[in-house]
Enzyme design. Structure first.
Site, PDB file in Angstrom:
ATOM      1  CB  CYS A  50      51.380  -8.138  31.985  1.00  0.00           C
ATOM      2  SG  CYS A  50      50.390  -6.646  32.214  1.00  0.00           S
ATOM      3  NE  ARG A  52      42.269  -8.382  30.659  1.00  0.00           N
ATOM      4  CZ  ARG A  52      41.268  -8.263  31.535  1.00  0.00           C
ATOM      5  NH1 ARG A  52      40.363  -9.209  31.637  1.00  0.00           N
ATOM      6  NH2 ARG A  52      41.170  -7.193  32.292  1.00  0.00           N
ATOM      7  CB  SER A 109      42.505  -2.346  32.815  1.00  0.00           C
ATOM      8  OG  SER A 109      42.262  -2.576  31.444  1.00  0.00           O
ATOM      9  CD  GLN A 116      50.141  -2.446  27.413  1.00  0.00           C
ATOM     10  OE1 GLN A 116      50.025  -2.158  28.596  1.00  0.00           O
ATOM     11  NE2 GLN A 116      51.107  -3.225  26.950  1.00  0.00           N
ATOM     12  CD  GLN A 120      47.741  -5.643  26.332  1.00  0.00           C
ATOM     13  OE1 GLN A 120      46.660  -5.530  26.926  1.00  0.00           O
ATOM     14  NE2 GLN A 120      48.899  -5.708  26.978  1.00  0.00           N
ATOM     15  N   GLY A 185      63.746  -6.595  27.104  1.00  0.00           N
ATOM     16  CA  GLY A 185      62.597  -7.000  26.296  1.00  0.00           C
ATOM     17  C   GLY A 185      62.158  -5.860  25.409  1.00  0.00           C
ATOM     18  CB  ALA A 186      63.000  -4.819  22.151  1.00  0.00           C
ATOM     19  N   GLY A 187      59.635  -5.923  23.068  1.00  0.00           N
ATOM     20  CA  GLY A 187      58.317  -6.126  22.468  1.00  0.00           C
ATOM     21  C   GLY A 187      57.408  -4.937  22.704  1.00  0.00           C
ATOM     22  CG  MET A 189      54.200  -5.425  27.837  1.00  0.00           C
ATOM     23  SD  MET A 189      53.051  -4.295  28.666  1.00  0.00           S
ATOM     24  CE  MET A 189      53.657  -4.394  30.350  1.00  0.00           C
TER      25      MET A 189
END
Length: 435
Positions: A50, A52, A109, A116, A120, A185-187, A189
């Protein structure tokens, strides 16, 4: 071959530029293939989050690799490479390793210390490996990177102080205990949002996703944790918003999925909409609605600048120290590994010379007793091994300690080794399995 890092983040680029360069999940494999097919790139991993977008590539030359990677990123954004340069940061060789270790440790970050990014990086590696763009160099580098990230958090407690972008967004919504939340959105994140909502005492969760089955799985996980939850289709967002007090959007779509049409009149009931999508998931018109507050990545950046980070200088300094120590150790190991194929080729060449001389001895003294012949052979091999032991051990040590001398080339010159011999020894047929 060296590692090149090319990217842009919340530190180097405007959100509008990040939105243009962002690579949706459906396009990641295509972009990875374009990178690997470039003239100067042999391996590549793409990290797109979200805040970078980064490429880590193994390249033959710095300038050639930079041009190749920049061209692919610019093409993805629909821009000219020159228009993108001011927003890019570039790291090469040791600097690229240090940057990757720092990123994975959470030191780079938006919210210092967030964990997180570890997941990723791991996910980006898995995608690149499935696409076939990871070779031995990036495989070993990412395995080391993940270990370094875990070490930093374990030894510094940085993760206990560091929040995530999700938690910072929800902080802007105030006290949400007992209230109703809608996740669009159920990914990954979305799952992280659901976790933070549960920890914050949310009363009920509704989850909307393009694939309803995925939303249903995430809802079921919340129910198992004791929080009422349900899944709805994307077409049911408006009805879900009518019940919600807070909305969190993070779909990864290329266009806005949440518009003013999804928000019925609130009649004085406030609604906080958190937009964590890159590009934006929430249309600009939503912020103009009465009783609606939109919290996007720019809002979070501003909050962080005004409030400062929750980390202490001592913990951050300790984390940075660990990263530097790990970088030095990694580079020393790489330099030692670079000379190893040449050492192996030298020992192989010595063995060939011994075998040739023993065969010559057999031809000259065909009546030599077998036992004597074996003892002579063992003696000659011991002499050669002892003569080679000290210099080959020492050359590995020297290679690890300094990058100023090409010890592998020196060995090849001194012992007249075929330049192709070390390459034949070193060439891997496949990357090993993950640790």
């Amino acid at each position: 071959m060296s590692v090149l890092a090319v990217g842009l983040s919340h530190r180097s680029a405007e959100l509008s530029t990040l939105e243009r360069v962002a690579v949706p999940a459906t396009d990641v494999t295509k972009v990875l293939n374009e990178l690997q097919q470039a003239e100067h790139v042999s391996e590549a991993i793409l990290v797109s989050t979200c805040n970078r977008i980064e490429v880590y590539a193994v390249v033959e030359t710095f300038h050639g690799g930079l041009n190749d990677v920049s061209d692919v990123l610019a093409r993805q954004a629909g821009m000219q490479p020159a228009d993108l340069y001011d927003s890019l940061y570039v790291h090469y060789a040791g600097a690229a390793i240090e940057h990757l270790f720092s990123v994975t440790s959470g030191l780079d970050s938006m919210v210092v210390g967030e964990t997180q990014i570890l997941g990723q990086i791991r996910s980006s590696y898995a995608t690149a490996r499935e696409a076939g763009t990871v070779g031995r160099t990036l495989h070993e580098l990412i395995q080391t990177t993940l270990r370094v990230g875990k070490r930093v958090h374990t030894e510094t407690g940085l993760d206990q102080l560091g929040a995530s972008v999700v938690s910072e967004a929800l902080a802007a919504a105030g006290d949400i205990a007992g209230k109703h939340a809608l996740i669009v959105g159920a990914g990954s994140m979305g799952a992280l949002t659901a976790s933070h909502l549960r920890k914050s005492g949310i009363g009920e969760i509704t989850i909307a996703n393009r694939t309803e089955a995925r939303a249903a799985r995430l809802a079921a996980a919340s129910v198992e944790q004791g929080v009422p939850a349900k899944a709805v289709q994307m077409s049911g967002i408006a009805d879900a918003v009518a019940e919600a007090d807070v909305v969190v959007c993070s779909t990864g779509a290329q266009a806005a999925v949440f518009t003013a049409e999804h928000v019925p009149a609130r009649a004085g009931r406030p609604l906080v909409v958190c937009d964590l999508g890159l590009p934006r998931d929430v249309d600009h018109d939503v912020a103009e609605l009465a009783d609606v507050t939109v919290v996007d990545l720019e809002t979070i950046q501003r909050r962080m600048r005004e409030a400062g980070t929750p980390t202490t200088e001592r913990q951050t300094a300790k984390a940075a120290g660990i990263v530097l120590d790990e970088v030095r150790e990694y580079l020393a190991g790489q330099r030692s590994a670079e000379v190893t194929p040449t050492v192996t080729a030298l020992r192989r060449r010595a063995a060939e010379v011994v075998d040739a001389e023993l065969l010559r001895l057999d031809n000259r003294l065909p009546d030599l007793e077998p036992g004597v012949r074996e003892e002579v052979g063992r003696t000659v091999r011991r002499v050669v091994d002892k003569l080679l032991h000290a210099p080959t051990v020492r050359v590995k040590q020297l290679a690890a300690e300094t990058a100023d001398t090409d010890y592998a080339n020196a060995l090849r010159e001194l012992f007249c080794l075929d330049p192709q011999a070390p390459a034949a020894v070193a060439s891997p047929t496949a990357t090993p399995k993950d640790e």
